[in-house]
Enzyme design. Structure first.
Site, mmCIF file in Angstrom:
data_model
loop_
_atom_site.group_PDB
_atom_site.id
_atom_site.type_symbol
_atom_site.label_atom_id
_atom_site.label_comp_id
_atom_site.label_asym_id
_atom_site.label_seq_id
_atom_site.Cartn_x
_atom_site.Cartn_y
_atom_site.Cartn_z
ATOM 1 N N GLU A 34 1.027 -1.044 0.046
ATOM 2 C CA GLU A 34 -0.131 -0.178 0.047
ATOM 3 C C GLU A 34 0.770 1.210 0.058
ATOM 4 O OE1 GLU A 34 -2.486 2.535 -0.477
ATOM 5 O OE2 GLU A 34 -3.242 0.912 -0.454
ATOM 6 N N SER A 36 0.253 4.208 0.733
ATOM 7 C CA SER A 36 0.101 5.437 1.796
ATOM 8 C C SER A 36 -0.545 4.986 2.996
ATOM 9 C CB SER A 36 -0.916 6.478 1.269
ATOM 10 O OG SER A 36 -1.347 7.490 2.030
ATOM 11 N N MET A 39 -4.236 5.289 3.436
ATOM 12 C CA MET A 39 -5.325 4.329 2.632
ATOM 13 C C MET A 39 -5.460 2.612 3.260
ATOM 14 S SD MET A 39 -6.698 6.264 0.540
ATOM 15 C CE MET A 39 -7.571 5.221 -0.639
ATOM 16 N N TYR A 40 -4.701 2.688 4.353
ATOM 17 C CA TYR A 40 -4.929 1.327 4.967
ATOM 18 C C TYR A 40 -6.337 1.225 4.856
ATOM 19 C CZ TYR A 40 -0.155 1.168 6.388
ATOM 20 O OH TYR A 40 1.388 1.167 6.667
ATOM 21 N N GLY A 41 -6.748 -0.001 4.465
ATOM 22 C CA GLY A 41 -8.081 -0.455 4.430
ATOM 23 C C GLY A 41 -9.005 -0.080 3.065
ATOM 24 N N GLY A 42 -8.318 0.708 2.340
ATOM 25 C CA GLY A 42 -8.769 0.969 1.138
ATOM 26 C C GLY A 42 -9.679 2.114 0.836
ATOM 27 N N THR A 43 -10.133 2.313 -0.704
ATOM 28 C CA THR A 43 -10.868 3.722 -0.791
ATOM 29 C C THR A 43 -12.094 3.812 -0.122
ATOM 30 O OG1 THR A 43 -10.052 3.733 -3.006
ATOM 31 C CG2 THR A 43 -11.971 4.617 -2.859
ATOM 32 N N CYS A 44 -12.755 2.502 0.280
ATOM 33 C CA CYS A 44 -14.302 2.710 0.780
ATOM 34 C C CYS A 44 -13.966 3.209 1.998
ATOM 35 C CB CYS A 44 -14.755 1.292 0.693
ATOM 36 S SG CYS A 44 -16.515 1.302 1.495
ATOM 37 N N HIS A 436 -44.900 -4.890 10.875
ATOM 38 C CA HIS A 436 -45.706 -3.661 10.537
ATOM 39 C C HIS A 436 -45.445 -2.918 11.681
ATOM 40 C CE1 HIS A 436 -49.097 -1.138 9.450
ATOM 41 N NE2 HIS A 436 -49.536 -1.212 10.847
#
Length: 446
Positions: A34, A36, A39-44, A436
């Site tokens: 990775e 950066s 950005m650990y964990g990714g874009t999301c 309901h």
């Protein structure tokens, strides 16, 4: 040949990190690269779905400049927490996380650059999971007020006028979010304008839904300008042409939401025998193998392989295909995967799965419609905006598609996905007993 790793994943996104952790459970030597720490964990988790949807939710009760600042701080705190948890999860799984930027030397070797150093690492299998990046319009831009979806979520001051360039899902989600933050009980502290390039709003959707979404956003104060072509951005001025007339909007924040492209430019893919498509996407076969005509040891998943961008659940399903091809029965492919629902996260969300009415060809079907205002659960939630539509094949009662512009549609749509994946008839859903009041009980009527 002896390799340093059995598997190397380039990029910390959902599919890649899940594959890396799963492979170590099989005793494989795995590294994840990775570029950066942010950005650990990714874009999301860091700059995509989670922070943007968090801000949209917080905007329902945090208003004005002070509320917006509180929301940004809360979002940043949550992102930092999730980022650390994702990093720790890979360490616990015995995945080696390596900081740096990677490019290919050959099909088994990566050049890894970090600070001023460079090293080579080798792997039996390599997975490209580098995500996507925003595109920039090819017009003159000379302004410090221009943002993309990542940088706009770091803005700590609520703008008084946000101009969004692009009428797709990302642009409309941010338009709705900032409209909500700036809409107090007695006034709009933030004006939001959206420049839509074509004459048709949300052209992919059936007209009944593009009109419903347009009406909902407009009534809440979002200015939608169709057939608007961007010419230039100069300081706080957005110059555009609409219906052959030159026009200008002044803004203190300008969001470029004109699309995304796969983040592949720096990977030197040709050295590994990998071909790219017209949008710089990695071309793969049905098993997501990127170099099938050579050694077949490189895969591409998520946004890097093209298709729908920023869809974490698509990336997760890519993981299932690659995992099965590497370690399983080699039966899962892009051709036998489940249906993918889509969601437009705006104040009243719009969700869809399967076919739209204008996409149905040579199949007899019935259309079932219901206005959201007829659902007691929507009245309880104080949002009766929109409508629901289901397309049902006449002779089989199979669900061909569903479109929902209503509260909680992002949850509700999963029921239709399940029914379609399991070939359940529409009558099965219609005759169920639901809680309901709820949104799902509308199926008894629909």
């Amino acid at each position: 040949m002896q390799f340093a790793y059995d598997l190397v994943v380039i990029g910390f996104g959902k599919g890649g990190k899940t594959l890396a952790a799963a492979a170590t459970k099989l005793g494989k030597r795995v590294a994840l690269i990775e570029k950066s720490k942010e950005m650990y964990g990714g874009t999301c988790i860091n700059v995509g779905c989670i922070p943007s949807k968090t801000l949209l939710h917080l905007a329902t009760h945090k208003k004005g400049a002070s509320g917006y600042k509180e929301a940004i701080e809360a979002k940043n705190k949550m992102v930092a927490f999730l980022r650390q948890k994702n990093y720790e999860a890979l360490l616990d799984a015995k995945v080696q996380v390596i900081d740096g930027t990677a490019s290919f030397k050959d099909s088994h070797t990566l050049m890894l650059y970090h600070n001023d150093s460079c090293q080579e690492i080798s792997a039996h299998h390599i997975v490209i999971n580098t995500g996507s990046i925003p595109t920039t319009p090819k017009v003159p831009i000379h302004s410090n007020k221009v943002y993309d979806s990542t940088s706009l979520m770091q803005l700590t001051t609520l703008p008084t006028h946000l101009v969004v360039i692009g009428g797709g899902y990302i642009g409309l989600e941010f338009a709705s979010m900032f409209n909500l933050f700036g809409r107090t009980s007695n006034k709009h502290t933030t004006k939001v304008s959206v420049l839509v390039r074509g004459h048709q709003f949300l052209p992919k959707e059936d007209p009944i839904f593009s009109q419903s979404i347009h009406q909902s956003l407009s009534q809440k104060g979002v200015q939608i300008l169709n057939n608007a072509t961007l010419n230039a951005i100069e300081d706080d001025c957005v110059h555009y042409t609409q219906d052959k007339q030159a026009k200008t909007l002044k803004a203190d924040a300008i969001l470029l939401a004109t699309g995304r492209v796969p983040n592949t430019a720096s990977l030197q893919l040709e050295r590994a025998g990998i071909q790219l498509g017209a949008q710089q996407e990695v071309l793969t076969n049905e098993f997501l193998v990127a170099n099938p005509h050579n050694e077949g040891n490189i895969y591409a998943i998520g946004d890097a392989k093209g298709g729908a961008m920023l869809t974490t659940y698509a990336s997760l399903d890519d993981y299932r295909i690659v995992y099965d091809h590497l370690f399983g029965a080699k039966k899962r492919t892009i051709h036998n995967r489940n249906v993918f629902p889509e969601v437009l996260y705006i104040e009243t969300p719009y969700s869809h799965v399967g076919l739209r009415a204008h996409e149905v060809k040579d199949r007899a079907y019935c259309t079932h419609n219901l206005k959201t205002a007829a659902i007691p659960g929507a009245m309880v939630l104080e949002d009766t905006t929109g409508l629901l539509q289901v397309l049902v094949e006449e002779h089989t009662e199979c669900i061909l598609g569903a479109s929902l512009h209503c509260p909680l549609s992002y949850e509700y749509i999963n029921l239709f996905s399940l029914a379609m994946n399991q070939n359940l008839s529409f009558s099965t859903l219609k005759d169920m007993v639901y809680t309901h009041p709820s949104m799902m009980e509308s199926l008894n009527t629909l």
